[in-house]
Write an enzyme that holds these catalytic residues in place. Structure first.
Site, PDB file in Angstrom:
ATOM      1  N   SER A 254       0.822  -1.217   0.000  1.00 21.04           N
ATOM      2  CA  SER A 254       0.000   0.000   0.000  1.00 21.04           C
ATOM      3  C   SER A 254       0.856   1.266   0.000  1.00 21.04           C
ATOM      4  O   SER A 254       0.321   2.366  -0.087  1.00 21.04           O
ATOM      5  CB  SER A 254      -0.885   0.004   1.244  1.00 21.04           C
ATOM      6  OG  SER A 254      -0.066  -0.166   2.392  1.00 21.04           O
TER       7      SER A 254
ATOM      8  N   CYS B 128       3.615  -7.377   1.591  1.00 27.57           N
ATOM      9  CA  CYS B 128       2.684  -6.846   2.585  1.00 27.57           C
ATOM     10  C   CYS B 128       2.006  -8.011   3.299  1.00 27.57           C
ATOM     11  O   CYS B 128       1.413  -8.888   2.661  1.00 27.57           O
ATOM     12  CB  CYS B 128       1.656  -6.009   1.824  1.00 27.57           C
ATOM     13  SG  CYS B 128       0.290  -5.446   2.817  1.00 27.57           S
ATOM     14  N   ASN B 129       2.116  -8.014   4.619  1.00 27.39           N
ATOM     15  CA  ASN B 129       1.482  -9.085   5.409  1.00 27.39           C
ATOM     16  C   ASN B 129      -0.031  -9.040   5.296  1.00 27.39           C
ATOM     17  O   ASN B 129      -0.696 -10.073   5.292  1.00 27.39           O
ATOM     18  CB  ASN B 129       1.863  -8.926   6.884  1.00 27.39           C
ATOM     19  CG  ASN B 129       3.344  -9.111   7.132  1.00 27.39           C
ATOM     20  OD1 ASN B 129       3.780 -10.155   7.561  1.00 27.39           O
ATOM     21  ND2 ASN B 129       4.141  -8.082   6.866  1.00 27.39           N
ATOM     22  N   THR B 130      -0.578  -7.834   5.202  1.00 28.79           N
ATOM     23  CA  THR B 130      -2.040  -7.709   5.162  1.00 28.79           C
ATOM     24  C   THR B 130      -2.607  -8.261   3.856  1.00 28.79           C
ATOM     25  O   THR B 130      -3.579  -9.026   3.849  1.00 28.79           O
ATOM     26  CB  THR B 130      -2.459  -6.233   5.347  1.00 28.79           C
ATOM     27  OG1 THR B 130      -1.761  -5.682   6.457  1.00 28.79           O
ATOM     28  CG2 THR B 130      -3.947  -6.112   5.571  1.00 28.79           C
TER      29      THR B 130
ATOM     30  N   CYS C 168       4.186  -6.383   9.808  1.00 30.23           N
ATOM     31  CA  CYS C 168       3.784  -5.409   8.781  1.00 30.23           C
ATOM     32  C   CYS C 168       5.069  -4.834   8.209  1.00 30.23           C
ATOM     33  O   CYS C 168       5.964  -4.431   8.976  1.00 30.23           O
ATOM     34  CB  CYS C 168       2.942  -4.301   9.419  1.00 30.23           C
ATOM     35  SG  CYS C 168       2.654  -2.876   8.316  1.00 30.23           S
ATOM     36  N   THR C 169       5.176  -4.818   6.894  1.00 27.00           N
ATOM     37  CA  THR C 169       6.447  -4.392   6.293  1.00 27.00           C
ATOM     38  C   THR C 169       6.737  -2.911   6.559  1.00 27.00           C
ATOM     39  O   THR C 169       7.899  -2.507   6.588  1.00 27.00           O
ATOM     40  CB  THR C 169       6.463  -4.687   4.779  1.00 27.00           C
ATOM     41  OG1 THR C 169       5.258  -4.181   4.180  1.00 27.00           O
ATOM     42  CG2 THR C 169       6.575  -6.165   4.514  1.00 27.00           C
ATOM     43  N   HIS C 170       5.711  -2.118   6.790  1.00 25.89           N
ATOM     44  CA  HIS C 170       5.955  -0.708   7.146  1.00 25.89           C
ATOM     45  C   HIS C 170       6.747  -0.587   8.456  1.00 25.89           C
ATOM     46  O   HIS C 170       7.576   0.296   8.610  1.00 25.89           O
ATOM     47  CB  HIS C 170       4.624   0.043   7.319  1.00 25.89           C
ATOM     48  CG  HIS C 170       4.045   0.558   6.041  1.00 25.89           C
ATOM     49  ND1 HIS C 170       3.390  -0.247   5.147  1.00 25.89           N
ATOM     50  CD2 HIS C 170       4.011   1.815   5.517  1.00 25.89           C
ATOM     51  CE1 HIS C 170       2.969   0.491   4.132  1.00 25.89           C
ATOM     52  NE2 HIS C 170       3.338   1.746   4.327  1.00 25.89           N
TER      53      HIS C 170
HETATM   54  N1  DGL Z   1       2.634  -2.883   4.759  1.00 29.35           N
HETATM   55  C1  DGL Z   1       1.431  -3.562   4.997  1.00 29.35           C
HETATM   56  C2  DGL Z   1       1.628  -4.878   5.759  1.00 29.35           C
HETATM   57  O1  DGL Z   1       2.705  -5.472   5.716  1.00 29.35           O
HETATM   58  C3  DGL Z   1       0.261  -2.862   5.621  1.00 29.35           C
HETATM   59  C4  DGL Z   1       0.102  -1.408   5.577  1.00 29.35           C
HETATM   60  C5  DGL Z   1      -1.354  -0.993   5.486  1.00 29.35           C
HETATM   61  O2  DGL Z   1      -2.115  -1.138   6.459  1.00 29.35           O
HETATM   62  O3  DGL Z   1      -1.682  -0.551   4.398  1.00 29.35           O
HETATM   63  O4  DGL Z   1       0.718  -5.365   6.377  1.00 29.35           O
END
Ligand code: DGL
Length: 250
Positions: free
Chosen positions: A3, A66-68, A174-176
């Protein structure tokens, strides 16, 4: 795909390990944050994005950085595109367990905590004390403060203060959050794990490198967020945001 800037952490590390591949990175800023949206909305935007990308670029491996996205869409995508290789990103709970950790704090988006299968299995494990902490706004906060992540120190210190003395490791689901890995490790004084290394190894396994260095394209559907991607890339080039997880994963 991600994202926003989260998946760049995977791109950056994958380029180092697998330089002879062409990479297309897509930041779906129009859908940020994925963490609190309904799975149906996320899947719809994913399919739209993939249709557009497939018209222009010829890719054979799709990495959900992205984990989500992985939690809410990986099975759906594998059914939709049976000919594509699809690699997802999972919270590194198993890496933490393999390192003899049993009191684990998992930070992830609400969607990851709700829909990730591994988390749901681990919740049932009586030998494991897995503390789940859904973070509804942290990915957004990281995007807003990407030029000065130190601003987030009070948020992180307050969050981790509640767990001091009760945990032996932290998993960033979460990668962020990887942009805060060093801050989190320094404050908590416990090892911090994430799933990137597993993804990069999968990329290496499932691709055929060219003879020369590949090209890297970074794309987004919100040009106003270009600056975020540039700033994040600078951070990744200038400092090792994480050390521990990678070392422990090898
Ligand atoms: N980077 C995303 C992850 O690894 C999530 C960020 C979002 O909520 O958009 O889950």
């Amino acid at each position: 795909m991600d994202s926003g800037v989260g998946g760049l952490t995977i791109l950056n590390e994958s380029i180092k390990l697998n330089p002879n591949l062409d990479y297309y990175y897509f930041a779906d800023y129009k859908s940020l944050p994925y963490g609190t949206k309904s799975p149906a909305v996320i899947r719809k935007s994913l399919v739209n994005n993939l249709n557009l990308l497939q018209e222009k670029f010829d890719f054979d491996v799709l990495v959900l950085g992205c984990n989500t996205l992985t939690a809410v869409a990986v099975d759906f995508l594998r059914r939709l595109y049976p000919d594509k290789i699809i690699i997802g990103t999972e919270p590194a709970i198993k890496v933490a367990i393999n390192n003899q950790k049993t009191n684990i704090l998992l930070l992830a988006t609400p969607n990851t905590i709700k829909y990730n299968k591994l988390i749901n299995q681990c919740k049932e494990d009586k030998n494991l004390n897995l503390q789940l902490k859904p973070m509804a706004t942290l990915a957004d906060l990281i995007e807003h403060n990407i030029g000065n992540l130190r601003e987030l120190r009070p948020v992180i210190y307050k969050l981790l203060g509640d767990y001091t003395g009760y945990i032996d490791s932290i998993v960033l689901g979460c990668t962020h959050y990887i942009y805060l890995s060093k801050m989190i490790r320094e404050y908590s004084q416990v090892p911090v794990f994430d799933g990137n290394f597993g993804v990069i190894k999968q990329i290496q396994k499932k691709t055929n490198p060219k003879k020369k260095a590949g090209k890297v394209y970074v794309l987004t559907n919100d040009i106003k967020k270009n600056d975020n991607l540039l700033k994040a890339w600078e951070i990744l080039q200038s400092e090792g945001v994480r050390e521990c997880a990678e070392l422990l994963a090898t």
